[in-house]
Design a protein around this motif. Structure first.
Motif, PDB file in Angstrom:
ATOM      1  N   UNK A  56      -2.997 -18.699-135.280  1.00  6.82           N
ATOM      2  CA  UNK A  56      -2.456 -18.747-133.921  1.00  6.82           C
ATOM      3  C   UNK A  56      -3.563 -18.557-132.900  1.00  6.82           C
ATOM      4  N   UNK A  57      -3.722 -19.529-132.008  1.00  5.32           N
ATOM      5  CA  UNK A  57      -4.665 -19.393-130.888  1.00  5.32           C
ATOM      6  C   UNK A  57      -3.918 -19.851-129.645  1.00  5.32           C
ATOM      7  N   UNK A  58      -3.265 -18.924-129.003  1.00  7.40           N
ATOM      8  CA  UNK A  58      -2.374 -19.322-127.905  1.00  7.40           C
ATOM      9  C   UNK A  58      -2.568 -18.424-126.691  1.00  7.40           C
ATOM     10  N   UNK A  59      -2.473 -19.051-125.530  1.00  8.25           N
ATOM     11  CA  UNK A  59      -2.528 -18.276-124.292  1.00  8.25           C
ATOM     12  C   UNK A  59      -1.474 -18.791-123.311  1.00  8.25           C
ATOM     13  N   UNK A  60      -0.644 -17.883-122.800  1.00  5.21           N
ATOM     14  CA  UNK A  60       0.365 -18.222-121.793  1.00  5.21           C
ATOM     15  C   UNK A  60      -0.139 -17.863-120.386  1.00  5.21           C
ATOM     16  N   UNK A  61      -1.391 -17.504-120.283  1.00  3.34           N
ATOM     17  CA  UNK A  61      -1.958 -17.156-118.979  1.00  3.34           C
ATOM     18  C   UNK A  61      -1.983 -18.416-118.108  1.00  3.34           C
ATOM     19  N   UNK A  62      -1.350 -18.357-116.953  1.00  4.15           N
ATOM     20  CA  UNK A  62      -1.181 -19.598-116.177  1.00  4.15           C
ATOM     21  C   UNK A  62      -2.486 -20.176-115.648  1.00  4.15           C
ATOM     22  N   UNK A  63      -3.593 -19.482-115.812  1.00  5.34           N
ATOM     23  CA  UNK A  63      -4.873 -20.088-115.431  1.00  5.34           C
ATOM     24  C   UNK A  63      -5.440 -20.960-116.546  1.00  5.34           C
ATOM     25  N   UNK A  64      -5.057 -20.682-117.770  1.00  6.49           N
ATOM     26  CA  UNK A  64      -5.513 -21.559-118.859  1.00  6.49           C
ATOM     27  C   UNK A  64      -4.505 -21.551-120.013  1.00  6.49           C
ATOM     28  N   UNK A  65      -3.362 -22.156-119.755  1.00  5.34           N
ATOM     29  CA  UNK A  65      -2.356 -22.249-120.815  1.00  5.34           C
ATOM     30  C   UNK A  65      -2.911 -23.141-121.920  1.00  5.34           C
ATOM     31  N   UNK A  66      -2.973 -22.588-123.112  1.00  5.65           N
ATOM     32  CA  UNK A  66      -3.582 -23.314-124.213  1.00  5.65           C
ATOM     33  C   UNK A  66      -2.870 -22.881-125.486  1.00  5.65           C
ATOM     34  N   UNK A 474       6.051 -27.122-127.529  1.00  9.39           N
ATOM     35  CA  UNK A 474       5.336 -28.258-126.930  1.00  9.39           C
ATOM     36  C   UNK A 474       3.987 -27.789-126.417  1.00  9.39           C
ATOM     37  N   UNK A 475       2.991 -28.672-126.491  1.00  5.33           N
ATOM     38  CA  UNK A 475       1.637 -28.295-126.094  1.00  5.33           C
ATOM     39  C   UNK A 475       1.327 -28.672-124.663  1.00  5.33           C
ATOM     40  N   UNK A 476       2.035 -29.694-124.152  1.00 11.65           N
ATOM     41  CA  UNK A 476       1.710 -30.173-122.811  1.00 11.65           C
ATOM     42  C   UNK A 476       2.764 -31.195-122.378  1.00 11.65           C
ATOM     43  N   UNK A 477       2.615 -31.706-121.166  1.00 14.11           N
ATOM     44  CA  UNK A 477       3.352 -32.890-120.741  1.00 14.11           C
ATOM     45  C   UNK A 477       2.340 -34.016-120.711  1.00 14.11           C
ATOM     46  N   UNK A 478       2.715 -35.174-121.213  1.00 16.65           N
ATOM     47  CA  UNK A 478       1.753 -36.246-121.410  1.00 16.65           C
ATOM     48  C   UNK A 478       1.036 -36.588-120.113  1.00 16.65           C
ATOM     49  N   UNK A 479      -0.271 -36.468-120.151  1.00 16.73           N
ATOM     50  CA  UNK A 479      -1.090 -36.841-118.999  1.00 16.73           C
ATOM     51  C   UNK A 479      -0.963 -35.919-117.805  1.00 16.73           C
ATOM     52  N   UNK A 480      -0.294 -34.793-117.956  1.00 16.67           N
ATOM     53  CA  UNK A 480      -0.082 -33.939-116.788  1.00 16.67           C
ATOM     54  C   UNK A 480       0.033 -32.468-117.192  1.00 16.67           C
ATOM     55  N   UNK A 481      -1.092 -31.922-117.646  1.00 13.05           N
ATOM     56  CA  UNK A 481      -1.065 -30.527-118.094  1.00 13.05           C
ATOM     57  C   UNK A 481      -0.730 -29.570-116.943  1.00 13.05           C
ATOM     58  N   UNK A 482      -1.141 -29.935-115.730  1.00 19.22           N
ATOM     59  CA  UNK A 482      -0.826 -29.067-114.586  1.00 19.22           C
ATOM     60  C   UNK A 482       0.679 -28.928-114.394  1.00 19.22           C
ATOM     61  N   UNK A 483       1.364 -30.051-114.569  1.00 19.35           N
ATOM     62  CA  UNK A 483       2.820 -29.986-114.409  1.00 19.35           C
ATOM     63  C   UNK A 483       3.442 -29.130-115.510  1.00 19.35           C
ATOM     64  N   UNK A 484       2.854 -29.200-116.706  1.00 20.71           N
ATOM     65  CA  UNK A 484       3.312 -28.368-117.820  1.00 20.71           C
ATOM     66  C   UNK A 484       3.196 -26.893-117.436  1.00 20.71           C
ATOM     67  N   UNK A 486       2.850 -25.618-114.393  1.00 21.12           N
ATOM     68  CA  UNK A 486       3.708 -25.301-113.241  1.00 21.12           C
ATOM     69  C   UNK A 486       5.163 -25.125-113.651  1.00 21.12           C
ATOM     70  N   UNK A 487       5.631 -26.000-114.542  1.00 14.92           N
ATOM     71  CA  UNK A 487       7.044 -25.992-114.890  1.00 14.92           C
ATOM     72  C   UNK A 487       7.427 -24.782-115.745  1.00 14.92           C
ATOM     73  N   UNK A 488       6.557 -24.421-116.661  1.00 16.38           N
ATOM     74  CA  UNK A 488       6.984 -23.430-117.653  1.00 16.38           C
ATOM     75  C   UNK A 488       6.291 -22.074-117.574  1.00 16.38           C
ATOM     76  N   UNK A 489       5.141 -22.006-116.922  1.00 17.65           N
ATOM     77  CA  UNK A 489       4.365 -20.760-117.006  1.00 17.65           C
ATOM     78  C   UNK A 489       4.037 -20.123-115.665  1.00 17.65           C
ATOM     79  N   UNK A 490       4.482 -20.764-114.567  1.00 21.23           N
ATOM     80  CA  UNK A 490       4.148 -20.224-113.252  1.00 21.23           C
ATOM     81  C   UNK A 490       5.238 -19.328-112.694  1.00 21.23           C
ATOM     82  N   UNK A 491       6.496 -19.640-113.043  1.00 24.11           N
ATOM     83  CA  UNK A 491       7.609 -18.897-112.448  1.00 24.11           C
ATOM     84  C   UNK A 491       7.488 -17.410-112.786  1.00 24.11           C
TER      85      UNK A 491
END
Ligand code: ATP
Ligand code: MG
Length: 649
Positions: A56-66, A474-484, A486-491
């Protein structure tokens, strides 16, 4: 709130299950205390080409969701779903296909499916499709749809399945977003005895200049209906298969290489191309399929979803096939030729596990006991529900009539973005409460937060978040990681926000209250209000539109649209009908409005947001208790809308 009825686990169910209460508790603890150890062990259920060293190598930190799982391991999903079963169960059925017409069926063994997938994979390569290319699949529920998905997986292409009920415009938008090279379709589809012009829809979609990336359309013959042929572009599936070699080595794929994209219904406008990768997704689909449905080798398992939705991906195709199951693929609809269809299919194929949606259950329930008239139903062992909260009345009907008070019901809560089931009973472990999805699956840590993001403990209601990653995510939204992000980790910082609300009771059971924003669920098809609104506004005479759901006996929800016409345009019945037809054409028949109400203005906040709670109340005639309307930009529109609604009744 009245106490919910409780259905304890019956001892005979616990005795045959993978998981009982004690083992659930122990495994769950282990899975959240030591996720690395837990998932390292579980990952042995897949065949890896190169074993992973990192888990597991995961980060939910909204500055670098990975989000990465098993990142240095390699494998092939189609190998895991096919090749590795050939020795032990090559002659076992992989797919039982039940046609729209009850007289049609096909039985396909693992060996046969493997051969067809290898041939089609070679054919795709011959059409210049390679690792990382996106292939759009716009097909009815026929075995070739599964073949197409697995053939993509075999050569490392990324599939994007678009539900066959979507209109040419919706299809074009999804093709344009992911720039797919190839579209796979059929001449026509067949649903409920009616033909669906799939190839014609593709032709129309491809007139949109944004779909320029497509250079081949592969057409599988389903009905033999007449279609237009573009010889520079169109190729018959059957012609490709005829000449394709049946040996095709599976491509070695990194665990984090994309397996597929899937567009969600898009409640916030532009549909989101959810990206799922290979290793974590397949592991999660496979483990949840085995544990939640207690799947045993040799059983017949039937999920009634369409492969166009994530439920079809994870629980018709990848989960069951990774487990060597016999999966039933149903082309038709529950009420064709009549309401006994589900019962008839269960008896005909001796189905052991049935996984369906509340809307299908309500449609059967609406006919009293007619849906089970003359049915045996004794093959069934377990029932499942997915897609929306199941109302206790429908649960009860399902339990008594389909399950004959013998089969537990697993009410499974999850999302396109979660890849697999996150909250659900396990049949041998969890006492059931009708209407509750109950407890988290292994490795899943749900929590409730208030609107400021503070965790709420104990029995309470709040926003449902998940506080750490699981492999199927899910790892991302296709072609739009920022939207990913914003949608799931910023609120709520540092957490995955599901967009749903939930209540947790004194036993720690979760009750999903629905999404925090709004989306429609019409006959099990989820549709963003924004998508319908945008289509409506695209009509030359419409200025503005707002959509809310209204209760509908059969469909679950009906579509109620408030329409503001352009200045100088007068409202008429003819225009109302024209607008309904317009939406049908723009989005698809499923989105046809049930009611259109004219609206001189819409209730909006000062920042311009439509206040749907007010519209929802007016649409069902609840004029009192509209709540605080003082924050509206123009409160007088409310009275106007009430008056118009009164006149319509
Ligand atoms: P979009 O995110 O674009 O609006 P969507 O959320 O409608 O699309 P899905 O991912 O198919 O698309 O649906 C997931 C949602 O369905 C969940 O967030 C939840 O609201 C609802 N849902 C699914 N299963 C259940 C269930 N068992 N109980 C309650 N709600 C459920
Ligand atoms: Mg959603």
């Amino acid at each position: 709130m009245c106490a919910a009825s409780l259905y304890p686990v019956r001892p005979e169910v616990a005795a045959q299950s993978f998981t009982d209460e004690a083992s659930y508790k122990a495994m769950y603890q282990q899975s959240v205390i030591n996720p690395d150890g837990f998932w390292r062990e579980q990952a042995r259920r897949l065949d890896w080409i190169k074993p992973f060293t990192k888990v597991k190598q995961t980060s939910f930190d909204d500055h670098h969701v990975d989000i990465k799982w098993f990142a240095d391991g390699t494998l092939n999903a189609s190998y895991n779903c096919l090749d590795r079963h050939l020795e032990a169960r090559g002659d076992q059925l992989a797919i039982i296909w039940e046609g729209d017409d009850p007289s049609e069926q096909r039985l396909i063994t693992y060996r046969e499916l493997h051969e067809e997938v290898c041939k089609f994979a070679n054919a795709l390569r011959g059409q210049d499709v390679h690792r990382g290319d996106v292939v759009t699949i716009y097909m009815p529920m026929i075995p070739e749809a599964v073949v197409a998905m697995l053939a993509c997986a075999r050569i490392g292409a990324i599939h994007s399945v678009v539900f066959g009920g979507f209109s040419p415009d919706a299809l074009a938008g999804r093709i344009a977003d992911c720039k797919s090279k190839v579209v796979i379709t059929t001449d026509e589809g067949l649903r409920g005895g009616k033909r669906v012009p799939l190839k014609a829809n593709v032709d129309e979609a491809l007139t949109n200049p944004d779909t320029y990336s497509v250079n081949k359309v592969i057409v599988c013959k389903r009905t033999g209906g007449g279609i237009k042929w573009h010889s520079h572009r169109d190729i018959w599936y059957e012609d490709l298969i005829k000449v394709a070699g049946s040996v095709c080595a599976p491509k070695e794929m990194g665990a984090e290489e994309p397996l597929f994209l899937l567009y969600t219904s898009g409640s916030t406008g532009k549909p989101k191309g959810v990206v799922h990768t290979t290793g974590g997704y397949l592991l999660y689909a496979s483990l949840t399929h085995e544990r939640v449905f207690d799947y045993r080798p040799g059983e017949v398992y039937w999920c009634t979803a369409d492969v166009g939705w994530v439920t079809g991906h994870s629980y018709i195709v990848y989960g069951p096939l990774a487990n060597g199951a016999t999966t039933l693929l149903f082309e038709g609809v529950p009420n064709y030729p009549d309401v006994t269809r589900i019962s008839k299919v269960i008896d005909k194929h001796k189905v052991n596990v049935l996984y369906t949606a509340p809307t299908a259950i309500r449609a059967m329930m609406a006919q009293g006991k007619a849906a089970v008239e003359g049915a045996d139903g004794s093959s069934l062992r377990l029932l499942g529900s997915v897609g929306e909260p199941i109302n206790p009345e429908a649960w009860q009907w399902y339990y008594e009539n389909i399950g004959q008070k013998r089969c537990p019901i697993v009410d499974t809560w999850w999302q396109t973005e979660t890849g697999g089931i996150l909250i659900s009973p396990l049949p041998g472990a969890t006492a059931l409460k009708p209407g509750s999805a109950t407890r988290p699956f292994f490795g899943v840590q749900p929590a409730l937060v208030d609107n400021l993001g503070n965790l709420i403990e104990g029995a309470a209601e709040g926003n449902l978040v998940i506080i750490d990653s699981w492999p199927g995510q899910a790892r991302s939204l296709y072609g739009d990681h920022d939207r990913f992000v914003d949608t799931y980790f910023k609120t709520f910082k540092g957490m995955y926000f599901t967009g749903d609300g939930a209540r947790r009771d004194e036993d720690g059971y979760y009750w999903i209250t629905g999404r925090v924003d709004d989306v429609l669920n019409v006959s099990g098809h989820r549709m963003g209000t924004a998508e319908i609104e945008s289509a409506m506004v695209a009509h030359p005479q419409v200025a503005e539109a707002a959509v809310v759901g209204i209760p509908h006996d059969i469909k679950g929800q009906g579509i109620y649209v408030y329409v503001t016409l352009n200045d100088g345009v007068s409202a008429s019945e003819a225009l109302r009908q024209e607008l309904k037809a317009w939406i049908r054409r723009e989005i698809g028949p499923i989105a046809t409005p049930d009611v259109i109400q004219w609206a001189p203005g819409l209730p909006k906040t000062r920042s311009g947001k439509i206040m749907r709670r007010i519209l929802r109340k007016i649409s069902v005639g609840e004029y009192d208790g509209l709540g605080d309307i003082s924050t509206l930009a123009d409160p007088s529109v409310v009275q106007q809308l009430v008056d118009i609604h009164r006149d319509m009744r």
